[in-house]
Design a protein around this motif. Structure first.
Motif, mmCIF file in Angstrom:
data_model
loop_
_atom_site.group_PDB
_atom_site.id
_atom_site.type_symbol
_atom_site.label_atom_id
_atom_site.label_comp_id
_atom_site.label_asym_id
_atom_site.label_seq_id
_atom_site.Cartn_x
_atom_site.Cartn_y
_atom_site.Cartn_z
ATOM 1 N N ARG A 1 -95.558 58.557 -75.251
ATOM 2 C CA ARG A 1 -96.518 59.204 -76.134
ATOM 3 C C ARG A 1 -97.908 58.624 -75.915
ATOM 4 N NH1 ARG A 1 -97.836 55.443 -79.835
ATOM 5 N NH2 ARG A 1 -96.302 53.859 -80.432
ATOM 6 N N ARG A 2 -98.863 59.278 -76.528
ATOM 7 C CA ARG A 2 -100.224 58.773 -76.472
ATOM 8 C C ARG A 2 -100.353 57.513 -77.319
ATOM 9 N NH1 ARG A 2 -105.484 61.816 -78.928
ATOM 10 N NH2 ARG A 2 -104.474 61.128 -80.854
ATOM 11 N N SER A 3 -101.103 56.561 -76.819
ATOM 12 C CA SER A 3 -101.338 55.311 -77.540
ATOM 13 C C SER A 3 -102.790 54.929 -77.402
ATOM 14 C CB SER A 3 -100.440 54.201 -76.986
ATOM 15 O OG SER A 3 -100.693 52.976 -77.630
ATOM 16 N N GLY A 4 -103.329 54.278 -78.431
ATOM 17 C CA GLY A 4 -104.702 53.811 -78.355
ATOM 18 C C GLY A 4 -105.495 54.180 -79.589
ATOM 19 N N SER A 5 -106.785 54.214 -79.444
ATOM 20 C CA SER A 5 -107.658 54.511 -80.568
ATOM 21 C C SER A 5 -108.934 55.154 -80.058
ATOM 22 C CB SER A 5 -107.996 53.223 -81.335
ATOM 23 O OG SER A 5 -108.754 52.368 -80.508
ATOM 24 N N ASP A 6 -109.686 55.693 -81.007
ATOM 25 C CA ASP A 6 -110.968 56.287 -80.643
ATOM 26 C C ASP A 6 -111.909 55.230 -80.064
ATOM 27 O OD1 ASP A 6 -111.101 58.652 -83.417
ATOM 28 O OD2 ASP A 6 -110.131 58.736 -81.456
ATOM 29 N N ASP A 7 -111.846 54.019 -80.593
ATOM 30 C CA ASP A 7 -112.748 52.963 -80.132
ATOM 31 C C ASP A 7 -112.383 52.460 -78.743
ATOM 32 O OD1 ASP A 7 -113.093 51.466 -83.436
ATOM 33 O OD2 ASP A 7 -114.196 53.082 -82.450
ATOM 34 N N ASN A 8 -111.095 52.319 -78.505
ATOM 35 C CA ASN A 8 -110.659 51.681 -77.261
ATOM 36 C C ASN A 8 -110.145 52.659 -76.215
ATOM 37 O OD1 ASN A 8 -111.190 49.067 -78.280
ATOM 38 N ND2 ASN A 8 -109.253 49.108 -79.398
ATOM 39 N N GLY A 9 -110.068 53.911 -76.618
ATOM 40 C CA GLY A 9 -109.568 54.878 -75.663
ATOM 41 C C GLY A 9 -108.066 55.050 -75.770
ATOM 42 N N TYR A 10 -107.594 56.075 -75.112
ATOM 43 C CA TYR A 10 -106.176 56.412 -75.192
ATOM 44 C C TYR A 10 -105.540 56.343 -73.810
ATOM 45 C CZ TYR A 10 -107.213 58.082 -79.867
ATOM 46 O OH TYR A 10 -107.592 58.162 -81.184
ATOM 47 N N GLN A 11 -104.255 56.054 -73.825
ATOM 48 C CA GLN A 11 -103.482 56.049 -72.584
ATOM 49 C C GLN A 11 -102.040 56.386 -72.934
ATOM 50 O OE1 GLN A 11 -105.142 52.991 -73.462
ATOM 51 N NE2 GLN A 11 -103.422 52.572 -74.835
ATOM 52 N N CYS A 12 -101.280 56.663 -71.916
ATOM 53 C CA CYS A 12 -99.851 56.938 -72.127
ATOM 54 C C CYS A 12 -99.095 55.627 -72.285
ATOM 55 C CB CYS A 12 -99.269 57.718 -70.954
ATOM 56 S SG CYS A 12 -99.750 59.452 -70.888
ATOM 57 N N LEU A 13 -98.241 55.607 -73.278
ATOM 58 C CA LEU A 13 -97.334 54.483 -73.481
ATOM 59 C C LEU A 13 -95.931 54.991 -73.181
ATOM 60 C CD1 LEU A 13 -96.742 51.605 -74.471
ATOM 61 C CD2 LEU A 13 -96.563 52.544 -76.790
ATOM 62 N N TYR A 14 -95.362 54.496 -72.104
ATOM 63 C CA TYR A 14 -94.033 54.959 -71.692
ATOM 64 C C TYR A 14 -92.966 54.160 -72.423
ATOM 65 C CZ TYR A 14 -96.166 57.975 -68.303
ATOM 66 O OH TYR A 14 -96.888 58.981 -67.732
ATOM 67 N N LEU A 15 -92.271 54.835 -73.316
ATOM 68 C CA LEU A 15 -91.297 54.199 -74.180
ATOM 69 C C LEU A 15 -89.874 54.306 -73.657
ATOM 70 C CD1 LEU A 15 -92.687 55.575 -77.554
ATOM 71 C CD2 LEU A 15 -93.015 53.273 -76.644
ATOM 72 N N TYR A 16 -89.606 55.351 -72.933
ATOM 73 C CA TYR A 16 -88.229 55.643 -72.540
ATOM 74 C C TYR A 16 -88.141 55.703 -71.010
ATOM 75 C CZ TYR A 16 -88.683 57.235 -77.326
ATOM 76 O OH TYR A 16 -88.977 57.314 -78.658
ATOM 77 N N TRP A 17 -87.142 55.012 -70.497
ATOM 78 C CA TRP A 17 -86.933 54.947 -69.047
ATOM 79 C C TRP A 17 -85.467 55.204 -68.741
ATOM 80 C CZ3 TRP A 17 -90.798 53.930 -65.460
ATOM 81 C CH2 TRP A 17 -92.028 53.553 -65.998
ATOM 82 N N GLY A 18 -85.244 55.903 -67.648
ATOM 83 C CA GLY A 18 -83.889 56.071 -67.176
ATOM 84 C C GLY A 18 -83.456 54.867 -66.360
ATOM 85 N N GLN A 19 -82.201 54.879 -65.961
ATOM 86 C CA GLN A 19 -81.650 53.768 -65.178
ATOM 87 C C GLN A 19 -82.112 53.815 -63.730
ATOM 88 O OE1 GLN A 19 -79.815 51.236 -66.201
ATOM 89 N NE2 GLN A 19 -79.457 51.873 -68.294
ATOM 90 N N GLY A 20 -82.497 54.982 -63.291
ATOM 91 C CA GLY A 20 -82.972 55.111 -61.917
ATOM 92 C C GLY A 20 -81.924 55.710 -60.997
ATOM 93 N N THR A 21 -82.411 56.304 -59.932
ATOM 94 C CA THR A 21 -81.535 56.848 -58.901
ATOM 95 C C THR A 21 -82.124 56.476 -57.542
ATOM 96 O OG1 THR A 21 -80.446 58.871 -58.099
ATOM 97 C CG2 THR A 21 -82.702 59.121 -58.897
ATOM 98 N N GLN A 22 -81.275 55.994 -56.666
ATOM 99 C CA GLN A 22 -81.741 55.475 -55.381
ATOM 100 C C GLN A 22 -81.953 56.609 -54.382
ATOM 101 O OE1 GLN A 22 -82.515 52.268 -54.455
ATOM 102 N NE2 GLN A 22 -83.097 53.053 -52.432
#
Length: 125
Positions: free
Chosen positions: A99-120
């Motif tokens: 989701r989006r994270s941050g503030s008007d003062d410091n700006g916003y960026q994506c905060l990745y909260l959920y990750w899969g296990q991965g596939t090779q």
């Protein structure tokens, strides 16, 4: 609890194609802050194809015109079509969402909260 599960990895010869799929449970893919990342041994994780805060899909320079990110709203999946694969594409591929994270003062960026296990993905020359 949100869970992401990847599939579709494998071994392929250079020039081949693979399609990776990421299915989410307990979470609904939206319009921002989601994508595919990869990490090769001894290297830092990099974003391969990510949907930014403004909804644009940004591809790593090394995969532009070869990889395509797509989302299926009905199945709630995030897919990565990979073509013209090269040995340097060999890595563990993971999907992520957040989701989006941050503030008007410091700006916003994506905060990745959920990750899969991965596939090779392994590409041989």
């Amino acid at each position: 609890q949100a869970q992401l599960m990847e599939s579709g990895g494998g071994s392929v010869q250079a020039g081949g194609s693979l399609r990776l799929s990421c299915v989410a449970s307990g979470y609904r893919f939206g319009t921002q802050c989601m994508g595919w990342f990869r990490q090769a041994p001894g290297k830092e994780r990099e974003g391969v194809a990510v949907v930014e805060l403004d909804g644009r899909t940004v591809y790593a320079d090394s995969v532009k015109d070869r990889f395509t990110l797509s989302k299926d709203n009905a199945d709630n999946t995030l897919d990565l079509q990979m073509t013209s694969l090269a040995p340097e594409d060999t890595a563990m591929y993971s999907c992520a969402a957040g989701r989006r994270s941050g503030s008007d003062d410091n700006g916003y960026q994506c905060l990745y909260l959920y990750w899969g296990q991965g596939t090779q993905v392994t590409v041989s020359s």
